[in-house]
Design an enzyme around this catalytic site. Structure first.
Site, PDB file in Angstrom:
ATOM      1  CE  LYS A 254     -18.668 -27.805  18.309  1.00  0.00           C
ATOM      2  NZ  LYS A 254     -19.032 -27.401  17.242  1.00  0.00           N
ATOM      3  CG  ASP A 259     -23.289 -30.676  16.346  1.00  0.00           C
ATOM      4  OD1 ASP A 259     -24.437 -30.466  16.647  1.00  0.00           O
ATOM      5  OD2 ASP A 259     -22.808 -30.003  15.665  1.00  0.00           O
ATOM      6  CE  LYS A 266     -24.165 -31.148  12.717  1.00  0.00           C
ATOM      7  NZ  LYS A 266     -23.774 -29.960  11.937  1.00  0.00           N
ATOM      8  CG  ASP A 277     -18.943 -30.796  16.926  1.00  0.00           C
ATOM      9  OD1 ASP A 277     -18.095 -30.415  16.217  1.00  0.00           O
ATOM     10  OD2 ASP A 277     -20.070 -30.443  17.100  1.00  0.00           O
ATOM     11  CG  ASP A 336     -26.118 -27.925  13.199  1.00  0.00           C
ATOM     12  OD1 ASP A 336     -25.618 -28.532  14.219  1.00  0.00           O
ATOM     13  OD2 ASP A 336     -25.889 -28.334  12.187  1.00  0.00           O
ATOM     14  CD  GLU A 338     -22.923 -27.602  18.063  1.00  0.00           C
ATOM     15  OE1 GLU A 338     -23.618 -27.245  17.088  1.00  0.00           O
ATOM     16  OE2 GLU A 338     -21.640 -28.165  17.831  1.00  0.00           O
ATOM     17  NE  ARG A 340     -21.614 -20.177  15.854  1.00  0.00           N
ATOM     18  CZ  ARG A 340     -21.662 -19.831  14.714  1.00  0.00           C
ATOM     19  NH1 ARG A 340     -22.255 -18.791  14.299  1.00  0.00           N
ATOM     20  NH2 ARG A 340     -21.165 -20.777  13.749  1.00  0.00           N
TER      21      ARG A 340
HETATM   22  N1  BES Z   1     -19.734 -29.157  14.531  1.00  0.00           N
HETATM   23  C1  BES Z   1     -20.388 -28.454  13.442  1.00  0.00           C
HETATM   24  C2  BES Z   1     -19.206 -28.259  12.470  1.00  0.00           C
HETATM   25  C3  BES Z   1     -18.654 -29.142  11.639  1.00  0.00           C
HETATM   26  C4  BES Z   1     -19.006 -29.450  10.406  1.00  0.00           C
HETATM   27  C5  BES Z   1     -17.398 -29.745  12.196  1.00  0.00           C
HETATM   28  C6  BES Z   1     -18.367 -30.518   9.741  1.00  0.00           C
HETATM   29  C7  BES Z   1     -16.933 -30.922  11.448  1.00  0.00           C
HETATM   30  C8  BES Z   1     -17.362 -31.090  10.172  1.00  0.00           C
HETATM   31  C9  BES Z   1     -20.839 -27.090  13.935  1.00  0.00           C
HETATM   32  O1  BES Z   1     -21.645 -27.299  15.390  1.00  0.00           O
HETATM   33  C10 BES Z   1     -22.100 -26.670  13.118  1.00  0.00           C
HETATM   34  O2  BES Z   1     -23.206 -27.426  12.953  1.00  0.00           O
HETATM   35  N2  BES Z   1     -21.777 -25.793  12.431  1.00  0.00           N
HETATM   36  C11 BES Z   1     -22.860 -25.015  11.586  1.00  0.00           C
HETATM   37  C12 BES Z   1     -23.080 -23.636  11.737  1.00  0.00           C
HETATM   38  C13 BES Z   1     -24.199 -23.150  11.175  1.00  0.00           C
HETATM   39  C14 BES Z   1     -25.336 -23.765  11.479  1.00  0.00           C
HETATM   40  C15 BES Z   1     -24.228 -21.758  11.048  1.00  0.00           C
HETATM   41  C16 BES Z   1     -22.342 -25.380  10.065  1.00  0.00           C
HETATM   42  O3  BES Z   1     -21.241 -25.152   9.758  1.00  0.00           O
HETATM   43  O4  BES Z   1     -23.123 -25.730   9.142  1.00  0.00           O
HETATM   44 ZN    ZN Z   2     -20.845 -28.684  16.319  1.00  0.00          ZN
HETATM   45 MN    MN Z   3     -23.500 -28.110  15.222  1.00  0.00          MN
END
Ligand code: BES
Ligand code: ZN
Ligand code: MN
Length: 488
Positions: A254, A259, A266, A277, A336, A338, A340
């Site tokens: 990824k 992000d 966010k 990210d 968010d 994204e 996947r």
């Molecule tokens: N890049 C984030 C996950 C992340 C969070 C990486 C903290 C490193 C540190 C990912 O894209 C994300 O935003 N995931 C969301 C998913 C949710 C919207 C289902 C999350 O984990 O909150």
């Molecule tokens: Zn992300």
């Molecule tokens: Mn995200």
């Protein structure tokens, strides 16, 4: 890019000690027995080393500990580091001791009087890994360039043993650089350019642009990047060091260079951390570099999806439905989630094009994995116990911790959508597992597959044994060893 600390192996010469600049390290065993370097240091310092070894302080000494004598008499060095090691340290003890020496040196030159010390290559690896410093954006950093000199009885042998480890350390350095780099510097284009430069190492590198991705039908990947001015890209890196007709192992990363969350924006606090990210793509890049540099006798293909997740008038909205390359449709509930969406298209492409013997994807995928495992273990998910156990063994051997979590139909059911084949989120419970379930829908039944959620381990806010604060390079060592143990 930061530079890898240079390492020189020299014949074991006691005269080096008196003139060496920076720091000098000698190695003693817990019983305080003195080898030639220790005796020589003792003579130069007029018995200081012997007084240390006979002191009460030394009675409480633990293996791996370093006791530093500042501005030692008879020497030009600013410190004499007395490292306590068992006669036959194991790999981790040697590496950790090396890391300790490098941390003390803080960028200064170090001469290690290794003599015939066993596991000198591991001690040196620990030093190199811990010598990393991401200072490319510091204009006032006047630290002299670090250098590591290893004085050894058989310098050629020690150097030969270290060569493959140095290759891996260079891969780790690249991963850390990419992961530490801010998003205004490491755009999708800059990322692709840095990968393209690895052609010089004998890797085959292709950069697929947006037109090509559209032609391939990678609509879920493109939906993530469409709000950004930086063009989305997929980069394919092939290392063909194995037999011509052996199918490759595929590594998929990824690479979200930033992000913001997109329209599902966010919160501001901590958003700056989302420069990391692209950590999964960074590990894939660093691993490919390590394999090329150590000329691994295996076929491995690394694929990374490079996108930026931004809100704009052209960004994907919550509620949009997009079609993946596989043909399945996805209702995007949350922009968010994204990662996947990027991975599913690249994973599908990897299987369609390369028919790999196995596929490992790496991603800073979910915040939930940090809630579950903290910063100590990466989350591991797999459809194949044998494949997974082999990876876990390699990860353990490299002291890169990883912990397997379950998959199952009940979790998969949480992804059901009213209007499309699936949703891109499964709700709050088991967030890391439903993310993995989403990915598994894009894994062919016959492909052994591992998903590594590295959100907690790719970059950390306090130092680890082998890395200062920031990017760790977690996974490069484990994957390089996994390739070595199973495909070479
Ligand atoms: N890049 C984030 C996950 C992340 C969070 C990486 C903290 C490193 C540190 C990912 O894209 C994300 O935003 N995931 C969301 C998913 C949710 C919207 C289902 C999350 O984990 O909150
Ligand atoms: Zn992300
Ligand atoms: Mn995200």
């Amino acid at each position: 890019m930061s530079s890898l600390v240079p390492v020189r192996f020299q014949p074991f010469d006691l005269d080096l000690m008196a003139q060496a600049k920076g720091r000098v390290a000698i190695i003693v065993t817990e019983d305080g027995k003195m080898g030639p370097a220790v005796r020589r240091a003792n003579r130069l310092t007029r018995g200081a080393v012997a007084r240390l070894v006979e002191s009460e302080r030394f009675e409480k000494v633990k293996e791996g500990e370093v006791i530093s004598l500042a501005w030692p008499g008879g020497m030009e060095a600013e410190a004499l580091d007395v490292l306590v090691l068992p006669r036959r340290p194991d790999q981790d003890a040697a590496r950790k001791a090396g890391a300790k020496l490098a941390k003390l040196a803080g960028g200064k030159a170090v001469l290690v009087m290794a003599g015939n010390q066993v596991r000198t290559e591991d001690l040196t690896l620990g030093m190199v890994l811990r010598s990393y410093d991401f200072d490319v954006h510091k204009t006032k950093d006047s630290d002299p360039a670090a250098e590591i000199i290893i004085a050894h009885n058989k310098p050629e042998d020690a150097e030969a043993a270290f060569a493959p480890l140095y290759a891996v350390a260079d891969g780790v350095r690249m991963t850390r650089d990419l992961t530490n780099e801010p998003a205004n510097v490491l755009t999708t284009t800059e990322f692709a350019n840095r990968l393209d430069e690895m052609k010089a190492l004998g890797l085959e590198v292709e950069v697929l642009d947006e037109d090509k991705l559209a032609e391939l039908g990678m609509r879920t990947l493109l939906s993530v990047g469409q709000g950004s001015d930086s063009p989305s890209k997929v980069v394919v890196m092939q290392w063909n060091g194995g037999d011509e007709d052996d199918a490759p192992l595929a590594l998929v990363g990824k690479g979200v260079v930033f992000d913001t969350g997109g329209i599902s924006l966010k919160p501001a606090g901590g958003m700056e951390d989302m420069t990391m990210d692209m950590g999964g793509a960074g590990v894939v890049a660093g691993t490919m570099r390590a394999l090329a540099k150590r000329k691994a006798k295996a076929n491995v293909v690394g694929l990374v999806g490079l996108v930026e997740n931004m809100p704009s008038g052209n960004a994907t909205r919550p509620g949009d439905v997009v079609k993946s390359m596989k043909g399945d449709t996805v209702e995007i509930i949350n922009t968010d989630a994204e990662g996947r969406l990027v991975l599913c298209d690249v994973m599908w492409y990897a299987q369609e094009r390369f028919n790999p013997v196995g596929m490992i994807d790496l991603a800073t995928l979910t915040g939930a994995i940090i809630i579950g495992l903290g910063h100590e273990n990466a989350g591991v998910f797999s459809n194949n116990d044998t494949f997974c156990d082999a990876f876990l063994k390699s990860a353990k051997a490299e002291d890169e911790c990883a912990w397997r979590l379950p998959l199952g139909k009940a979790y998969d059911d949480l992804l059901k959508s009213r209007i499309a084949d699936m949703k891109n989120v499964g709700g709050r419970p088991a967030g890391s597992i439903t993310a993995a379930q989403f990915l598994q829908r894009f894994v062919k039944e016959e492909t052994p597959w591992i998903h590594l959620d590295i959100a907690g381990v790719a970059s950390v806010s306090s130092e680890t044994s082998y890395a200062p604060k920031g990017a760790t390079g977690w996974g490069v060592r484990a994957l390089s060893r996994f390739v070595q143990d199973n495909f070479e």
